[in-house]
Design a protein around this motif. Structure first.
Motif, mmCIF file in Angstrom:
data_model
loop_
_atom_site.group_PDB
_atom_site.id
_atom_site.type_symbol
_atom_site.label_atom_id
_atom_site.label_comp_id
_atom_site.label_asym_id
_atom_site.label_seq_id
_atom_site.Cartn_x
_atom_site.Cartn_y
_atom_site.Cartn_z
ATOM 1 N N ASP A 1 1.123 -1.142 -0.087
ATOM 2 C CA ASP A 1 0.135 0.228 0.457
ATOM 3 C C ASP A 1 1.139 1.262 -0.132
ATOM 4 N N SER A 2 1.885 0.968 0.780
ATOM 5 C CA SER A 2 2.974 1.890 0.749
ATOM 6 C C SER A 2 3.366 2.918 -0.017
ATOM 7 N N ALA B 1 -1.720 -2.282 9.664
ATOM 8 C CA ALA B 1 -0.876 -1.095 8.996
ATOM 9 C C ALA B 1 -1.389 -0.518 7.532
ATOM 10 N N TRP B 2 -2.443 -1.387 7.327
ATOM 11 C CA TRP B 2 -3.936 -0.310 6.489
ATOM 12 C C TRP B 2 -3.926 1.077 7.139
ATOM 13 N N PHE B 3 -3.890 0.460 8.432
ATOM 14 C CA PHE B 3 -4.819 2.402 9.183
ATOM 15 C C PHE B 3 -3.302 3.009 9.101
ATOM 16 N N LEU B 4 -2.276 3.012 9.861
ATOM 17 C CA LEU B 4 -1.055 3.287 9.398
ATOM 18 C C LEU B 4 -0.691 4.255 8.540
ATOM 19 N N THR B 5 -0.935 3.283 6.663
ATOM 20 C CA THR B 5 -0.259 3.832 5.595
ATOM 21 C C THR B 5 -0.569 5.053 5.561
ATOM 22 N N ILE B 6 -2.724 4.872 5.229
ATOM 23 C CA ILE B 6 -3.395 6.235 4.872
ATOM 24 C C ILE B 6 -3.059 7.511 5.975
ATOM 25 N N ILE B 7 -2.860 7.257 6.886
ATOM 26 C CA ILE B 7 -2.813 8.057 7.692
ATOM 27 C C ILE B 7 -1.461 8.343 7.494
ATOM 28 N N PHE B 8 -0.590 7.969 8.352
ATOM 29 C CA PHE B 8 0.734 8.811 8.249
ATOM 30 C C PHE B 8 0.665 9.056 7.194
ATOM 31 N N PHE C 1 -8.628 -0.454 0.437
ATOM 32 C CA PHE C 1 -9.359 -0.848 1.649
ATOM 33 C C PHE C 1 -10.051 -2.535 1.621
ATOM 34 N N PHE C 2 -9.724 -2.695 0.236
ATOM 35 C CA PHE C 2 -10.733 -3.826 -0.354
ATOM 36 C C PHE C 2 -9.088 -5.059 0.167
#
Length: 611
Positions: A29-30, A98-105, A63-64
């Motif tokens: 994702d990153s 990791a997904w949550f941290l990626t889209i936020i951080f 997300f998916f």
């Protein structure tokens, strides 16, 4: 990892690989965000606008992909092996975190950077040098080939899949924890030396249990008569007298032991009254007395000479097969003590003919050793015996072969009494663990495959698009596991777990590609133009992911344990093939099916053009 330890789980070979499996999916994702931002920033020269554009395109597929990857690993919670359950659950949680941290951080970090520092960041897509770079030229060639010659691409990949299926049927399910170390490791070296010089260092235990029912007095008397007819056939007068004694005592005896005691008393009197000059009479009554021991020890199955001889013959059979280097049983104790009682005469290395003689050897053994030593091989009531087997190899295949040999021997050579058998020991436990691992992994993979398909159908609002999303995964699994079978690599623990990782990564690329293809097709309305756009930014992001993750995990090849090396090699292979399957197979399939699968997008484009 902190949550893993904090919840009371221990660190073992499975849990130690949790970071290894989280890292590639978290990095995917990153790389998608940074790759898209890198390509789009120079067009806008504004961080916020670029991030809104990038996240608008990528949020839904990211997300998916995270949900599908997490579902794939979470399905391991349904396997019957607790370490694998913990592994699957915590990898799934790690992916979502990791997904949550990626889209936020990552967006937050980019917004904290000064605009001036990004002045030379990214590439100008209109620049000729960018368009003619090595990466972009090859991506365009892949796009032209897969869409220009779709049937050729599909045919080649179907051929690869057929070869993969052949390889899958050649897979050997096998594991051996000692082989987790390199061949040069001192543990592997010691294992080879010890097992080449000794009987074997891998232990398994075969437990035999006698299923003899309590005899009635009448049954005991009938059995005794049969024995008397055999042993006293040369002394008809004594045989007739002994038979009369048996018939007389049947009516007065309430138990087998009572019958034995009464007959022993009578026959001891006969023995005492035997003429001193008639050895035949004395020997005959002595044999009659010895025959009583068999009745008293009827439930003591593993004192019976015929049972012990059966065990001894069984040991010889296992030794001839070659997998068992040495075995130890109560029969070995009896034969050795019997020989020593006759001053070490090799001819006496055999099972005695009577129960009493067997009992005497066992008493002698206990008197010369710790009395409890004997109970390692037989229970105090002599109803169960432990056959201690030593194998020269810890491979589960070898243990499975021993189990099959035992079943075949018991079927072809029924024991003199009914015996049940069961297995114990670490080598056997490894076989049970392997069986549960294979069946558990297969069930979890099939269930997660079905769950991911349903999620894809929901995401794309179409079963057809859901099936298309599963194509790279199917071809990746077929290729990877077919390759494993063809090269003769054992299907062991790390290889089994990699199926979940393949599911996550292959579907990740497919979701990004298909989602962006639908968006591009709705925007352009032309398949040729959509292919050109798809093999620009989106394909470049996928290829960057392949390169970054494949190279990033090459240090695993230097790990001291073979499972880590296996993970490193197959991670790179999964990344390469799943990414290339997405870039080759999906465009070819979409080209063939474009008039069918793009009806909704073409309708949206037409309505937009009319408006």
């Amino acid at each position: 990892m902190g949550m893993l330890i904090g919840t009371g789980h221990t660190l073992h070979i499975m849990s130690s690989m949790i970071p290894i499996f989280i890292m590639p999916i978290a990095v995917v994702d990153s790389v998608h965000i940074l790759s898209e931002f890198f390509d789009a920033y120079q067009q806008r020269k504004n961080r916020k606008e670029t991030l809104i554009y990038v996240m608008g395109d990528l949020f839904k597929p990211m997300f998916f992909t995270s949900l599908t990857s997490a579902a794939g690993f979470a399905s391991l919670a349904f396997t019957p092996i607790p370490p694998v359950q913990a592994f699957g659950i915590f990898v799934a949680l790690g992916i979502l975190l990791a997904w949550f941290l990626t889209i936020i951080f990552i967006p937050a970090y980019i917004m904290m950077m000064k605009e001036e520092s990004l002045e030379n960041f990214g590439t100008d897509t209109a620049d000729a040098s960018h368009k003619n770079s090595f990466l972009n030229r090859h991506l365009r060639w892949i796009g032209k080939t897969s869409s220009g010659k779709p049937w050729l691409v599909i045919g080649v990949n179907i051929g690869i899949m057929i070869v993969g299926v052949v390889g899958i049927f050649m897979i050997k399910v096998n594991d051996n924890p000692v082989k987790w170390f390199k061949k040069s490791h001192e543990i592997r070296v010691a294992d080879r030396v010890l097992n080449s010089h000794f009987g074997g260092t891998y232990e398994a235990y075969l437990i035999l249990a006698g299923n003899v029912q309590e005899m009635t007095v009448a049954q005991a008397a009938e059995q005794l008569k049969e024995k008397l007819r055999f042993i006293l056939q040369g002394s008809p007068a004594i045989l007739s007298s002994a038979m009369e004694d048996v018939d007389q005592e049947i009516a007065d005896s309430k138990s087998v032991q009572g019958l034995k005691d009464a007959l022993a008393q009578l026959w001891n009197i006969e023995l005492d009254n035997a003429p001193e000059d008639d050895d035949t009479v004395y020997d005959s009554w002595g044999k009659a007395l010895d025959s009583l021991g068999g009745i008293g020890a009827q439930k003591e199955v593993f004192k019976r000479p015929d049972v012990l001889r059966y065990i001894s013959d069984f040991q010889k059979h296992l030794a001839q097969k070659g997998d068992v280097g040495k075995s130890n049983t109560v029969a070995d104790v009896v034969k050795k003590v019997h020989m020593e009682l006759f001053e070490g005469d090799p001819q006496r290395f055999a099972i005695p003919d009577t129960v009493n003689a067997v009992a005497q050897t066992l008493i002698s053994y206990q008197n010369s050793h710790k009395p409890d030593d004997l109970w390692h091989l037989v229970t105090p009531d002599y109803t169960k015996a432990n056959l201690w087997l030593q194998l020269r190899s810890g491979d589960n295949l070898d243990m499975e072969r021993v189990i099959e040999d035992v079943e075949q021997y018991f079927a072809a050579n029924p024991p003199p009494v009914e015996l049940s058998h069961d297995w114990a020991g670490l080598t056997y436990i490894n076989v049970v663990w392997q069986e549960k691992m294979v069946t558990g992994m297969m069930e979890s993979f099939l269930s997660s495959f079905a769950v991911v398909f349903l999620m894809m159908t929901f995401l794309f609002r179409s079963p057809t698009w859901g099936m298309l999303a599963m194509v790279p995964l199917t071809f990746t699994i077929g290729f990877i596991y077919g390759f494993i079978g063809l090269i003769g690599k054992d299907y062991d623990m790390p290889v089994a777990v990699l199926s979940s990782l393949a599911l996550g990564l292959a579907v990740d690329f497919a979701i990004h590609f298909l989602q962006r293809t639908r968006m591009t097709m709705a925007k352009t309305g032309d398949w040729g133009e959509a292919i050109r756009d798809m093999f620009d930014d989106p394909a470049r992001a996928i290829l960057r992911n392949i390169i970054v993750i494949a190279i990033g995990f090459t240090p695993l090849l230097l790990a001291p344990l073979v499972p880590y090396q296996t993970v490193g090699v197959f991670l790179a292979t999964i990344m390469l093939y799943s990414g290339m399957a997405t870039l080759w197979i999906l465009p070819a399939l979409l080209t063939v099916m474009k008039d069918w699968v793009f009806k909704k997008e073409l309708k949206a484009f037409a309505e937009k053009a009319e408006g």
